[in-house]
Design an enzyme around this catalytic site. Structure first.
Site, PDB file in Angstrom:
ATOM      1  N   HIS A  58       0.847  -1.205   0.000  1.00 33.77           N
ATOM      2  CA  HIS A  58       0.000   0.000   0.000  1.00 33.77           C
ATOM      3  C   HIS A  58       0.880   1.251   0.000  1.00 33.77           C
ATOM      4  CE1 HIS A  58      -3.653   2.267   1.629  1.00 33.77           C
ATOM      5  NE2 HIS A  58      -2.660   3.137   1.731  1.00 33.77           N
ATOM      6  N   GLU A  59       1.862   1.253   0.884  1.00 31.65           N
ATOM      7  CA  GLU A  59       2.754   2.408   0.972  1.00 31.65           C
ATOM      8  C   GLU A  59       3.524   2.608  -0.328  1.00 31.65           C
ATOM      9  OE1 GLU A  59       2.504   4.352   3.361  1.00 31.65           O
ATOM     10  OE2 GLU A  59       1.534   3.135   4.901  1.00 31.65           O
ATOM     11  N   HIS A  62       1.725   4.624  -2.834  1.00 33.78           N
ATOM     12  CA  HIS A  62       1.945   6.058  -2.648  1.00 33.78           C
ATOM     13  C   HIS A  62       3.321   6.474  -3.160  1.00 33.78           C
ATOM     14  CE1 HIS A  62      -1.697   6.593  -0.384  1.00 33.78           C
ATOM     15  NE2 HIS A  62      -1.311   5.807   0.600  1.00 33.78           N
TER      16      HIS A  62
END
Length: 376
Positions: A58-59, A62
């Site tokens: 998920h990170e 980003h």
């Protein structure tokens, strides 16, 4: 972030594990052991590690989006409640923030979709909802976690991704500071809701509530500083009265000056007053322990401190501190002579003085962190 261990680096981004993560592993092991013995306990450990792999992915959603806009991510820190990606700087355009914010949840959508396909499309909502039940399918539970990550992070309140999406939408019509203030207020209200529910159902929600409230407050604070800094010159707010160290001084002399003043950072200058480096309190203590009191300050000082002309705007000083992770910026004149010093405390004091004068500033002290994307 303090109390964290570096466990690896991927694509120039360091992955750190907070020491409290070990407490989570112990708690998961004990909880599953009570249910199904050692086999269930170790399966619980594997499951929680798989969950945090999803958080890391998920990170990196980003990170990939931020890198597209030229924003680096120095590190990710894994906490018991999720992950924190520290961006070199926050995106400056609403479109950029929208893309960066939405990229993380989209990764979880893809992961949940792939698991759903791997299970032949047979997993139902009831199976995915039983995340805490070790008797249910491992993959179904993992899919449920990813669905939860998407739903939770898209709540339109700081510091979740949904709050950033909301700010990006509002910033297309309002000022950045006003858009942040609205999204932060929603985040603070949500924190009170979490805390109230946590009193009756799950104490972990109280911890999350505190974290959400502080993060939302800090975000609003940063936006206000950013709005003000574009119209303020460094010369108007820099420190001009401060102790300096000559390049010939020793650590012993620096320690005496540390004890005699309230400073934590000491500029080192040559005989003509030209800036050469910065010696911090931590530098002094470390050098005193490792090399002794007679060590010259020039061998312990930081040489990577940015310099800026005193006629520049405050926002440029803030960017330099963020990009270099510097505790201060040396303010110089045209001949490179040191005429002032900019620190995080300087900016915080400036904002408090403006608050006292106008009665409009409500946020307190300056937050030291860079941009962060936080996920639970």
């Amino acid at each position: 972030m303090g109390w964290s261990l570096r466990i690896g680096t991927i694509g120039g981004t360091a992955i750190r594990l907070h020491v409290t993560f070990a407490l989570l592993l112990v708690w998961i092991w004990l909880m599953h052991y009570r249910i199904g013995g050692a086999p269930a306990a170790w399966e619980g450990i594997v499951f929680i590690i798989a969950v945090f792999v999803c958080v890391v992915l998920h990170e990196f959603g980003h990170i990939a989006a931020a890198r597209y806009f030229g924003i680096r991510t120095p590190d990710i820190t894994l906490l018991p409640i999720g992950g924190v990606a520290r961006l070199e700087r926050m995106p400056e355009e609403p479109r950029e923030e929208f893309v960066i914010a939405i990229a993380g949840p989209l990764v979880n959508v893809v992961i949940a979709g792939l698991i759903f396909l791997a299970l032949g499309g047979t997993v139902g909502m009831e199976q995915m909802a039983g995340v805490e039940d070790p008797g249910r399918s491992f993959l179904a539970r993992l899919a449920g976690v990813n669905v939860f990550l998407v739903l939770f992070n898209m709540i339109p309140a700081f510091p979740m991704d949904g709050g950033r999406v909301l700010r990006a939408a509002l910033a297309s019509r309002l000022t950045w500071a006003r858009a942040t203030e609205i999204a932060a207020a929603i985040g603070q209200g949500l924190a009170f809701v979490f805390g109230f529910i946590g009193l009756f159902y799950n104490p972990l929600l109280i911890f999350i509530a505190i974290f959400v409230y502080l993060a939302a407050t800090a975000e609003a604070q940063n936006a206000h500083i950013r709005a003000v800094s574009g119209s303020v010159l460094i010369a108007d707010v820099m420190i001009t009265e401060f102790a300096r160290l000559d390049r010939s001084a020793s650590i012993d002399e620096a320690i005496e000056m540390l004890l005699a003043t309230t400073q934590r950072e000491f500029p080192v200058v040559d005989a003509t007053g030209r800036f050469e480096g910065l010696l911090t309190r931590d530098d002094m203590i470390r050098t005193l322990k490792e090399r002794g009191a007679e060590t010259p300050v020039v061998t312990a000082m930081r040489n990577d401190i940015p310099r800026i002309h005193y006629r520049k705007r405050l926002e440029e000083s803030l960017k330099l501190m963020q990009q270099t992770s510097s505790p201060a910026v040396a303010v110089v004149d045209g001949s490179d002579h040191l005429v002032g010093l900019m620190t995080h405390e300087t900016i915080g004091e400036m904002m408090m003085v403006r608050a006292a004068a106008s009665g409009s500033f409500r946020f307190g002290h300056l937050r030291r962190d860079k941009g962060e994307y936080t996920h639970f």
